[in-house]
Design a protein around this motif. Structure first.
Motif, PDB file in Angstrom:
ATOM      1  N   SER A 170     -61.330  19.777  46.313  1.00  0.00           N
ATOM      2  CA  SER A 170     -59.883  19.440  46.492  1.00  0.00           C
ATOM      3  C   SER A 170     -59.393  18.620  45.503  1.00  0.00           C
ATOM      4  O   SER A 170     -59.438  17.613  45.528  1.00  0.00           O
ATOM      5  N   LEU A 171     -58.629  19.139  44.481  1.00  0.00           N
ATOM      6  CA  LEU A 171     -58.158  18.385  43.278  1.00  0.00           C
ATOM      7  C   LEU A 171     -57.124  17.177  43.932  1.00  0.00           C
ATOM      8  O   LEU A 171     -57.098  16.233  43.368  1.00  0.00           O
ATOM      9  N   GLU A 172     -56.493  17.782  44.796  1.00  0.00           N
ATOM     10  CA  GLU A 172     -55.133  16.830  45.271  1.00  0.00           C
ATOM     11  C   GLU A 172     -56.142  15.757  46.324  1.00  0.00           C
ATOM     12  O   GLU A 172     -55.691  14.612  46.032  1.00  0.00           O
ATOM     13  N   ALA A 230     -59.665  14.647  37.996  1.00  0.00           N
ATOM     14  CA  ALA A 230     -59.750  15.081  39.243  1.00  0.00           C
ATOM     15  C   ALA A 230     -61.192  15.867  39.582  1.00  0.00           C
ATOM     16  O   ALA A 230     -61.933  15.686  40.546  1.00  0.00           O
ATOM     17  N   ARG A 231     -61.419  16.742  38.591  1.00  0.00           N
ATOM     18  CA  ARG A 231     -62.440  17.833  38.861  1.00  0.00           C
ATOM     19  C   ARG A 231     -63.823  16.871  38.646  1.00  0.00           C
ATOM     20  O   ARG A 231     -64.807  17.103  39.341  1.00  0.00           O
ATOM     21  N   HIS A 232     -63.941  15.735  37.805  1.00  0.00           N
ATOM     22  CA  HIS A 232     -65.099  14.775  37.558  1.00  0.00           C
ATOM     23  C   HIS A 232     -65.104  14.028  38.832  1.00  0.00           C
ATOM     24  O   HIS A 232     -66.324  13.737  39.270  1.00  0.00           O
ATOM     25  N   ALA A 233     -64.108  13.523  39.386  1.00  0.00           N
ATOM     26  CA  ALA A 233     -64.220  12.787  40.749  1.00  0.00           C
ATOM     27  C   ALA A 233     -64.224  13.481  42.067  1.00  0.00           C
ATOM     28  O   ALA A 233     -64.753  12.815  42.876  1.00  0.00           O
ATOM     29  N   ALA A 234     -63.952  14.746  42.179  1.00  0.00           N
ATOM     30  CA  ALA A 234     -64.045  15.607  43.242  1.00  0.00           C
ATOM     31  C   ALA A 234     -65.477  15.553  43.756  1.00  0.00           C
ATOM     32  O   ALA A 234     -65.399  15.730  45.277  1.00  0.00           O
ATOM     33  N   ILE A 235     -66.496  15.437  43.284  1.00  0.00           N
ATOM     34  CA  ILE A 235     -67.744  15.321  43.793  1.00  0.00           C
ATOM     35  C   ILE A 235     -68.635  14.063  43.103  1.00  0.00           C
ATOM     36  O   ILE A 235     -68.713  13.992  41.947  1.00  0.00           O
TER      37      ILE A 235
END
Length: 465
Positions: free
Chosen positions: A303-305, A358-363
């Motif tokens: 979830s990017l949000e 956001a994509r970097h931090a999502a996992i």
């Protein structure tokens, strides 16, 4: 070769660092509110000879994104979140060696009841408790506890220095080692002359008390600290035995490690203190192809949000104001300053967009994620150890408990085969297991100076013999 040390990194909530992955069909993190979830995890980690389970916590909700708690609630962005301390006794009862690092925010609790809680846990775990010292970073936590807003970043650390003086006095100075007699013949349980009153009248806290707990196996819990800002590093250099850091590259981690070790040496401590753990998420499978397929499967659920909600709370930047293709702006505020610094150095040659961040931090949050076969993952872990100077890793999960089970079953045997990971636990307390120098704080630690100072205050009563 330096032994690689491992802590598991979790939180008494859903999907701690992996935004949206609570929806994955194999994820069980939504069972966080059951004891079985945690006792099973503790047994898995002890089977893998982990040093400790490092339990994160926040005392507030992530309401920076969109100036509202709605996104946090929608995405289970570290909410709902339960008290981590309540889990430890149950996990200790099904393990014998696993340590427990409890995050507790000193900004919102008086040191006197807190000191008793930690002594209690140290007794019940037979000396396996550690304290991750944090000062908080969410304004929502300050408002929830009756304050208009949180104190400024450096003021929080000033408060923390005073807080530490008090808890050191209570843990180390209030009861003599031989105060408790347990003499059934004379009827004396505790010798009153061996118990000392701690008095402190400071800028932020006032205490006039005898510590309510008899000395626990470690007296002072193993001291973890997770602030990598300049002021946080100064605090760590003085107090921390273990430091948790997060960074996007070996170069950044290397600089942070060198700075923390320099701060420790300036305080007269050993060059190998404190132990430093870097945040890492591992996605692995028996082959590289299977690991990559697993990672792509995980990415379908991010979830990017949710990721931006966490990032907004960590940095104080409302990312809801920006489109996903806008560049990340470098600002400073009173949230986590080290997180702000990292935003500009994820890649020195590139301006990151909000969506990419956001994509970097999502996992994996603000750390890194390694994907590969056991040999590939072990190669990269060894490279990080050699090129950064860290002592080990705090391992976050993508899917729970699958990530930790994969590490125990696939990665740890590979590290053991290379002679980089222990094959059995040492005996003793968490401090003895980590440092091999006994159960108590080292004689060079600032705590020894602190509790003596407390007894020498002009208005002190009943000083030590």
């Amino acid at each position: 070769m330096k032994e690689i040390r491992l802590n598991a990194f979790d939180m008494n909530c859903v999907s701690h660092q992996a935004s949206g992955l609570w929806r994955h069909p194999r994820d069980r993190s939504d069972q966080y509110h059951t004891l079985q979830y945690w006792t099973d995890l503790a047994c898995t980690l002890e089977r893998g000879l982990f040093d400790a389970l490092f339990l994160a916590d926040v005392l507030g909700i992530y309401d920076v994104y969109g100036a509202s708690p709605d996104a946090a609630l929608r995405n289970a962005a570290q909410v709902p979140v339960n008290d981590p301390a309540m889990l430890i006794s149950a996990m200790a009862s099904v393990t014998r060696n696993l340590g427990f690092g409890l995050t507790a925010t000193l900004s919102y609790e008086h040191p006197f009841p807190f000191a008793r809680r930690m002594s209690t846990l140290d007794h019940l775990t037979q000396g396996r408790i550690g304290w991750n010292i944090v000062t908080g970073y969410l304004n929502s936590a300050a408002k929830s506890t009756g304050r208009a807003q949180q104190s400024s970043h450096d003021v929080r650390y000033e408060m923390a220095d005073e807080y530490m003086q008090i808890v050191y006095g209570l843990w180390e100075g209030s009861w003599a080692d031989d105060a408790v007699r347990r003499d059934r013949i004379s009827g004396v349980f505790t010798d009153p002359s061996k118990v000392h009153r701690i008095r402190h009248d400071g800028k932020y806290f006032t205490v006039d008390a005898i510590h309510l707990s008899e000395p626990s196996p470690q007296r002072t819990p193993v001291l973890f600290q997770a602030g990598a800002s300049r002021r946080g590093q100064q605090f760590a250099g003085m107090h921390a035995e273990c430091v948790f850091i997060a960074g996007p590259s070996k170069e950044i981690i290397h600089k942070t490690v060198a700075s923390i070790r320099k701060q420790a040496m300036m305080q007269g401590r050993r060059s190998d203190e404190p132990l430093i753990f870097s945040l890492l998420t591992i996605v692995t499978a028996p082959t590289r192809e299977e690991a990559l397929a697993k990672y792509e499967d995980y990415r379908q659920y991010i979830s990017l949000e949710g990721a931006l909600t966490l990032l907004s709370g960590w940095t104080g930047i409302d990312f809801a104001q920006y489109h996903h293709d806008e560049p990340v702006r470098h600002v400073r505020n009173d949230a986590i300053n080290s997180a702000i610094d990292s935003l500009t150095i994820l890649n020195p040659d590139k301006i990151w967009t909000v969506g990419e961040l956001a994509r970097h931090a999502a996992i994996g949050g603000m750390g890194i994620t390694i994907v590969g076969s056991p040999t590939e993952v072990a190669d990269q872990m060894e490279a990080w150890m050699e090129e950064t100077g860290i002592d080990g890793f705090n391992l976050a999960y993508a899917v729970a408990p699958e990530t930790f089970e994969d590490i125990v079953d696939l990665i740890i045997p590979e590290l053991q085969k290379r002679g980089r990971y222990k094959t059995a636990y040492q005996k003793g307390t968490l401090r003895q297991k980590l440092f091999g120098r006994g159960d108590r704080l080292d004689s060079t630690h600032v705590s020894h100076e602190s509790h003596c100072f407390l007894h020498q205050l002009p208005n002190a009563k009943n000083p030590p013999d």
